[in-house]
Each structure stands twice: as C-alpha cells, then as structure tokens.
Design a protein around this motif. Structure first.
Motif, PDB file in Angstrom:
ATOM      1  N   ILE A 137      32.118  41.605  40.022  1.00  0.00           N
ATOM      2  CA  ILE A 137      30.972  40.776  40.426  1.00  0.00           C
ATOM      3  C   ILE A 137      30.250  40.221  39.207  1.00  0.00           C
ATOM      4  O   ILE A 137      29.932  39.024  39.133  1.00  0.00           O
ATOM      5  CB  ILE A 137      30.013  41.589  41.312  1.00  0.00           C
ATOM      6  CG1 ILE A 137      30.658  41.882  42.677  1.00  0.00           C
ATOM      7  CG2 ILE A 137      28.685  40.845  41.514  1.00  0.00           C
ATOM      8  CD1 ILE A 137      29.893  42.870  43.529  1.00  0.00           C
ATOM      9  N   LEU A 138      29.995  41.075  38.222  1.00  0.00           N
ATOM     10  CA  LEU A 138      29.283  40.638  37.022  1.00  0.00           C
ATOM     11  C   LEU A 138      30.085  39.596  36.236  1.00  0.00           C
ATOM     12  O   LEU A 138      29.521  38.618  35.736  1.00  0.00           O
ATOM     13  CB  LEU A 138      28.953  41.839  36.136  1.00  0.00           C
ATOM     14  CG  LEU A 138      27.973  42.865  36.726  1.00  0.00           C
ATOM     15  CD1 LEU A 138      27.852  44.075  35.817  1.00  0.00           C
ATOM     16  CD2 LEU A 138      26.601  42.236  36.956  1.00  0.00           C
ATOM     17  N   ASN A 139      31.399  39.797  36.132  1.00  0.00           N
ATOM     18  CA  ASN A 139      32.237  38.821  35.429  1.00  0.00           C
ATOM     19  C   ASN A 139      32.253  37.481  36.146  1.00  0.00           C
ATOM     20  O   ASN A 139      32.174  36.423  35.512  1.00  0.00           O
ATOM     21  CB  ASN A 139      33.668  39.358  35.294  1.00  0.00           C
ATOM     22  CG  ASN A 139      33.784  40.464  34.257  1.00  0.00           C
ATOM     23  OD1 ASN A 139      32.956  40.572  33.356  1.00  0.00           O
ATOM     24  ND2 ASN A 139      34.804  41.300  34.388  1.00  0.00           N
ATOM     25  N   ARG A 140      32.381  37.520  37.472  1.00  0.00           N
ATOM     26  CA  ARG A 140      32.412  36.286  38.250  1.00  0.00           C
ATOM     27  C   ARG A 140      31.124  35.483  38.090  1.00  0.00           C
ATOM     28  O   ARG A 140      31.138  34.245  38.073  1.00  0.00           O
ATOM     29  CB  ARG A 140      32.620  36.615  39.728  1.00  0.00           C
ATOM     30  CG  ARG A 140      34.048  36.867  40.107  1.00  0.00           C
ATOM     31  CD  ARG A 140      34.840  35.581  40.113  1.00  0.00           C
ATOM     32  NE  ARG A 140      36.183  35.762  40.638  1.00  0.00           N
ATOM     33  CZ  ARG A 140      37.028  34.775  40.844  1.00  0.00           C
ATOM     34  NH1 ARG A 140      36.681  33.540  40.548  1.00  0.00           N
ATOM     35  NH2 ARG A 140      38.231  34.995  41.320  1.00  0.00           N
ATOM     36  N   LEU A 141      29.999  36.189  37.985  1.00  0.00           N
ATOM     37  CA  LEU A 141      28.706  35.526  37.887  1.00  0.00           C
ATOM     38  C   LEU A 141      28.243  35.367  36.444  1.00  0.00           C
ATOM     39  O   LEU A 141      27.070  35.091  36.182  1.00  0.00           O
ATOM     40  CB  LEU A 141      27.658  36.288  38.714  1.00  0.00           C
ATOM     41  CG  LEU A 141      27.955  36.276  40.227  1.00  0.00           C
ATOM     42  CD1 LEU A 141      27.023  37.221  40.973  1.00  0.00           C
ATOM     43  CD2 LEU A 141      27.829  34.875  40.795  1.00  0.00           C
ATOM     44  N   ILE A 168      26.225  43.862  44.592  1.00  0.00           N
ATOM     45  CA  ILE A 168      26.548  45.211  44.119  1.00  0.00           C
ATOM     46  C   ILE A 168      25.978  46.269  45.060  1.00  0.00           C
ATOM     47  O   ILE A 168      26.623  47.274  45.362  1.00  0.00           O
ATOM     48  CB  ILE A 168      26.017  45.419  42.683  1.00  0.00           C
ATOM     49  CG1 ILE A 168      26.886  44.631  41.686  1.00  0.00           C
ATOM     50  CG2 ILE A 168      25.976  46.889  42.305  1.00  0.00           C
ATOM     51  CD1 ILE A 168      26.304  44.549  40.288  1.00  0.00           C
ATOM     52  N   ASP A 169      24.772  46.040  45.573  1.00  0.00           N
ATOM     53  CA  ASP A 169      24.097  47.020  46.436  1.00  0.00           C
ATOM     54  C   ASP A 169      24.710  47.107  47.832  1.00  0.00           C
ATOM     55  O   ASP A 169      24.473  48.074  48.554  1.00  0.00           O
ATOM     56  CB  ASP A 169      22.602  46.690  46.550  1.00  0.00           C
ATOM     57  CG  ASP A 169      21.841  47.047  45.281  1.00  0.00           C
ATOM     58  OD1 ASP A 169      22.412  47.765  44.438  1.00  0.00           O
ATOM     59  OD2 ASP A 169      20.692  46.599  45.135  1.00  0.00           O
ATOM     60  N   LYS A 193      34.859  34.079  50.095  1.00  0.00           N
ATOM     61  CA  LYS A 193      35.802  35.138  50.459  1.00  0.00           C
ATOM     62  C   LYS A 193      35.101  36.491  50.567  1.00  0.00           C
ATOM     63  O   LYS A 193      35.395  37.286  51.461  1.00  0.00           O
ATOM     64  CB  LYS A 193      36.924  35.215  49.421  1.00  0.00           C
ATOM     65  CG  LYS A 193      37.828  33.981  49.392  1.00  0.00           C
ATOM     66  CD  LYS A 193      38.868  34.098  48.296  1.00  0.00           C
ATOM     67  CE  LYS A 193      39.732  32.842  48.218  1.00  0.00           C
ATOM     68  NZ  LYS A 193      40.709  32.904  47.092  1.00  0.00           N
ATOM     69  N   LEU A 194      34.166  36.736  49.651  1.00  0.00           N
ATOM     70  CA  LEU A 194      33.463  38.018  49.642  1.00  0.00           C
ATOM     71  C   LEU A 194      32.606  38.193  50.898  1.00  0.00           C
ATOM     72  O   LEU A 194      32.601  39.258  51.526  1.00  0.00           O
ATOM     73  CB  LEU A 194      32.586  38.111  48.390  1.00  0.00           C
ATOM     74  CG  LEU A 194      31.927  39.468  48.112  1.00  0.00           C
ATOM     75  CD1 LEU A 194      32.984  40.523  47.820  1.00  0.00           C
ATOM     76  CD2 LEU A 194      30.960  39.364  46.947  1.00  0.00           C
ATOM     77  N   LEU A 195      31.892  37.155  51.289  1.00  0.00           N
ATOM     78  CA  LEU A 195      30.985  37.254  52.442  1.00  0.00           C
ATOM     79  C   LEU A 195      31.731  37.315  53.770  1.00  0.00           C
ATOM     80  O   LEU A 195      31.175  37.795  54.770  1.00  0.00           O
ATOM     81  CB  LEU A 195      30.011  36.067  52.445  1.00  0.00           C
ATOM     82  CG  LEU A 195      28.977  36.044  51.322  1.00  0.00           C
ATOM     83  CD1 LEU A 195      28.131  34.776  51.388  1.00  0.00           C
ATOM     84  CD2 LEU A 195      28.059  37.269  51.383  1.00  0.00           C
TER      85      LEU A 195
END
Length: 621
Positions: A137-141, A168-169, A193-195
């Motif tokens: 997540i951090l890399n993507r953002l 993340i939460d 895709k994530l949602l």
C-alpha cells in the motif's frame, strides 16, 4: 438489517437546510456512490455518517463493534509530527511490531536477539502477510520516507497518506470523499481492484465516472435535501435522472400556475387567519414549496467567446529542464496546430506540472526555446485554485477581471448575469467567498478562466471537486471549443472523450507522443506487456529432453492457493521493478546506483521464475 444508517437526520449550513429528516441506510457489502451538485451537502453527510460531525438533529445508528474508516477531502493531521507517527497506530499491536521490525532492519547495528524476538511475535500473530500488505500500500501510494514531517508535505501527498492509513487499517465501512484526487491513473486502477476485492462496504463521493462504474453497484443522488436511488452504472443514472428531472419540471410548472391563482385568493381574503380555510392555507404553502422545484434553466450555462487564432500558435524547440541534476524534460520539440486536443499522462512527479509551468512562462527552460504567437490567448485552470480573500464578495472576484463580458453573438452581459449563468444566485453573489463550498470555488475559478476568452486552454485536473452536472456541461463546452486544448487529468473518461493525442511523461525526461486517446494507449500497452512477458518466459525456460510423464488432470488445493497468490506477487514485483527503475534516474551516488541495478536484476529473475510457475499452474487448471 443496515450495518450503518441514519434516522431523521437534519443539518443546516449558514441558515440553509441541507437536508431534513433524511434516511440513508447501508447493508454489509454495499458499494454506493453519492452524487449531487456542489453545495448540496454530500461531504457534510459523509462526515456525519463517519462520526466526525454532529448533526443538528437525528442520529446515526451502526452495528455494535463496527469500525468506520473516513477519508476527508482535506485531511487534518493536527498533533501528528512524522509519517511514521500517523501510519503505525499506538493501540495496534501488529502495527507497532511491524514498526519496530522495520526500524531494526534499517539500522546498521541492530540487536540480533531483539530482531529474533520481534520476528517470533510477528509469526505468532500471523502478521507477516499484513506487513507485506502495508508495504504494498505504501509503495503504491509513493510513501517511503517515514521520518518526513507531515507539515512539509503537499496537499496531494497528505491526501495519499490519509488514504494509505485507511487502507492499512481495513475498516468494516469505507467512507471516501474524492479518493481519486491526487492519484495517477495506474494507482486509481489498483485502488479499484482493492476496493472490489472481498465483501467490502463502501460509500464514495467521486466525480470519476470510470472509477464509479468499476467500484460501485448503486448510485444515490442527494438533491434538494432528498435521496434518490439508482441501481446500475453511471450511464443508467444519467438516463433515469433525466426522466425524473423532466417529471419534476412538469410538476413544478403545474404547481407554479396553481400557486399564482391561490396567491390571488390569499391576497383577496381578510388578513385574519381565522376567517380563512385552514386546509386551503396549508395547501397554499405546500404549493409554494413545490413551485420551487427545478426548472429547465437550473444548470450551468457555458457560452463563452473564443479569441481569433492566427497561424502561429506556440512553437517548442529542443526544450530541456532539470532539477538537482535530474532531467525532467529533455530535448522536447513540438509545434502546436489549430484544433490540437492533447492529454498529458504519466505518474505523479513525472514532469507534467513542470511542462505546464514552462509553456505558461512560470518557469524558464535550461535550454531550448518556447515561442508563442501574437494572437494566442492562454487560459490556465490551475489545480491549486485561485487565491481568494475569504472576506471578499463573490461578485467582486469576477469584477476584478471585468465588469462586462463579451459573449460574442449573445452580446455583452454584466458580471452579475454571468454569475447567474454559473448558478450563483444574487444571495451568493453578494455573499462572502468564505461561505462557498470547495466545489463552488472551483466553479468560480473556471468562470474566471473562461472570461478571458482563451483560444489556448490549459486545464490541470479540472474534474477535482466539480460536481457531475457541471462536469457534463464542461465536457459539452470543450467538445465545441475550437481552440487548442491541453488537458491534465487522472479522469480516464475525460481523456477518452476530449483528447485524440497524448504526451506521455516517463520520469526520465523523455516525452512520448501517442496518436489516440487513453483507452487506445492502454490497450496497446497491455498487449505489448503481455507479449514481452511471454517472450521472457520462453527465453528463460531450459530445454530439457526427458521421458514423457502422464499429464496431471487436477490441481490440488495447495496449488490453487499458490496460483492465486502468484497473480498478486507478479503484479507487486512488476511494480517494484518500475519503482526502482524510476529511482535510477534520481540517484547520483554510484554505490547506490549499483545496488539498485543489482536489485532490479534480482527482481527480474524472480519475476521470470514466478511467471513460469504461474503458466505451469494455469495449464493444470
């Protein structure tokens, strides 16, 4: 039963009711888009449902233990110092262990026993997959420097940081206010895709039609304090809304005619209320409310003049620009032609804003030249917006440009008349800028740009914070616009509809020119990547002559899990290679350059092995 709902919810803003006794319910697994024109109260409703704002009356009801995650338009990081302070929650044991683990690994001289203890605890809590998820997540953002001060981050970086924390939460309900603002197209497609994975419950306010179509199953419109529900995609919503609007207009016209007759009766009768029919008086005031329903003219009108354009528009000759020895634009040459409709694409930080600053003379190139024709009139709609004074009246913002505006064939109109066309009624025209919503400020900014009658129009993220209705009208205007259009947007729908050429920035300074819209480019690029992946696998496969083995007819459960995981791992490895390749252009230290290059080679080998295994499992399936 609703997982989250409102009961008789009412709220006002500056003595005006946004909604009264509103009901809004969500079931587990619902993915809902909330739309409506600027100023109707969408963001306010989201804040109330997320529990960050109290309504004037009514309540929000949720299932016991439900965790609601909220992404505001403008995140507030009060009392937080660094990125690390925000990402890793003090009350989340897994996150704190991951934080300690990352700190130890990054240090030059760490305690081996302490690292072992933390590793054992992470294993006991099954937290390694969670640690991997956080990194992804951090890399993507594009969040990497955990020691960075939040106060030093731009608005876009802060929005991405807030989104990263929410993802993340992993809350039970995701409430997102314009989540695609400040994201590049690749990241938006990843977020979609994530949602849509798992059975997430999502409520979104967004202007991005492709995003809404890919994520949401239902659209709810907040209009004049009421909620209207539409199943299906955005195209279905537009069709059904048009039908409802026509019905409302017809009903309102009928009510206005009847109200005028009843008004005469009210005036003729004695003033004493006791002598009049109580039911008829109540019916009169009910008619009065119904007569205020929308008319055919309740929409923004864009009818601006376009200045005459000469043969020379703008010529860019071998322009280069670097920052801290890193090339942003290298030897770029282009001559603009009449009717050019160009979209600027590329990841955040790839050079799009620098390019706009160069052609508008806000920046000087390191080398090369930019020559603008004498008749070229540039209109520049900036992503950052205009600097309004909060105590300035809305009408004065317009009069600062001109008190009378040339509308071409439609003649000359006053500043007040133009504001009315842009849905700023007299009470708002003479009100303060501070009372406008974020979307209304953007609409005012757009009007100021178009007042200049430009023939070279630059729009930098025009869809951010504009409501759908205004966006649709802007699209219609831009389709008729005869000048040069230069569009920077993450909205794929806008790129597909309004452009026929792309300038693609790749972070190395090179600008690739592509003839076609984004959908064409995306399709060709995906096909190219598939072909490259197949070729790599073929090259890496060893030629082995062995005795034929019987074909396996069924894949095991363990292999099925491995196959599913490999799809995600391959995508993550490709993203990491791309990120490191981009980093190569920004690093000057030869030792670090060598380390990054070696890491890329290792990842490419890993990618080849995973791709080969994926194909093997795919054949078994």
């Amino acid at each position: 039963m609703s997982i989250l709902s409102t009961e008789k919810l009412s709220h006002s803003f500056h003595d005006r009711w946004l909604f009264r006794e509103l009901h809004f319910g969500m079931q587990a697994g619902d993915r809902i888009a909330l739309v409506g024109i600027n100023g109707t109260g969408k963001s306010t409703l989201l804040k109330i449902m997320a529990g960050v704002m109290d309504p004037d009356s009514g309540t929000v009801v949720s299932e016991r233990g439900i965790r609601v995650g909220y992404l505001p338009q403008e995140p507030d990081f009060a009392h937080l110092n660094t990125i690390e302070d925000f990402i890793y929650s003090a009350d989340n044991k897994q996150q704190q262990l991951i934080k300690d683990y990352e700190r130890l690994v990054e240090s030059d001289d760490y305690d081996v026993d302490e690292l072992g203890r933390i590793s054992d605890e992470l294993t006991a809590l099954n937290a390694w997959e969670y640690e991997h998820q956080i990194k992804t997540i951090l890399n993507r953002l594009q969040i990497s420097d955990f020691d960075k001060k939040i106060s030093s981050m731009s608005g876009g970086q802060q929005k991405r940081l807030a989104l990263a924390k929410l993802l993340i939460d992993e809350p039970d309900v995701y409430i997102l206010d314009e989540p695609t603002n400040h994201l590049d197209i690749e990241t938006i497609e990843w977020l979609e895709k994530l949602l849509t994975s798992g059975n997430k419950t999502v409520l979104i306010v967004s202007h991005d039609r492709y995003f809404l179509d890919h994520v949401c199953q239902e659209i709810r419109e907040l209009d004049r304090g009421e909620i209207f529900q539409y199943k299906g995609d955005y195209a279905n919503f537009v069709e059904k809304k048009a039908e409802r609007h026509l019905s409302q207009v017809a009903s309102a016209d009928k009510a206005r005619n009847l109200w005028k007759k009843e008004l005469e009766w009210m005036r003729r009768q004695p003033k004493a209320r006791g002598t009049k029919s109580k039911s008829r008086i109540e019916a009169f005031y009910d008619l009065q409310d119904k007569s205020k329903a929308p008319t055919e003219h309740d929409k923004v009108q864009l009818k601006m003049q376009t200045s005459r354009q000469g043969s020379k528009i703008m010529e860019i000759e071998a322009v280069s620009k670097s920052f801290k020895k890193s090339p942003i634009i290298s030897e770029f040459t282009y001559t603009f032609k009449k009717g050019d409709r160009i979209g600027l694409a590329g990841r955040n930080g790839s050079g799009k804003s620098t390019f706009l600053n160069l052609i508008t003379k806000a920046l000087e190139p390191d080398s090369g030249s930019i020559s603008t024709g004498e008749t070229t009139v540039i209109g520049y709609y900036k992503q950052g917006g205009l600097d309004f004074r909060e105590n300035q009246r809305v009408i004065d913002v317009v009069k600062d440009v001109a008190e009378h505006i040339d509308m071409g064939k439609d003649g000359i109109i006053t500043a007040s008349q133009l504001l009315t066309q842009f849905l700023f009624p007299p009470e708002k025209q003479f009100g303060m800028v501070s009372k406008l919503s974020g979307g209304e400020r953007k609409r005012l900014q757009l009007m100021r740009v178009l007042m200049l009658n430009p023939n070279f129009l630059i729009l930098d993220e025009p869809s951010n914070d504009l409501d759908m209705d205004t966006l649709n009208i802007l699209e219609d205007f831009l389709e008729r616009f005869t000048g040069v259009l230069l569009l920077v947007t993450h909205d794929r729908y806008l790129l597909d509809k309004l452009t026929d050429q792309l300038f693609i920035f790749d972070s190395s300074g090179f600008v690739n020119m592509y003839n076609g819209n984004y959908a064409d480019f995306k399709f060709e690029n995906d096909e190219k990547l598939k072909a490259e992946k197949v070729n790599k696998i073929k090259v890496s496969e060893p030629v082995v002559i062995a005795e034929a083995k019987p074909t396996k007819s069924k894949i095991s459960y363990k292999e099925q899990i491995e196959y599913n995981n490999l799809e995600t791992e391959i995508e993550q490895t490709e993203s990491e290679i791309t990120m490191l390749s981009d980093k190569l252009t920004q690093v000057t230290d030869h030792v670090e350059l060598s380390e990054i290059a070696q890491k890329i080679e290792d990842l490419k080998l890993e990618l080849d092995n995973k791709s080969a295994r994926w194909l093997e499992l795919a054949e078994l399936l």
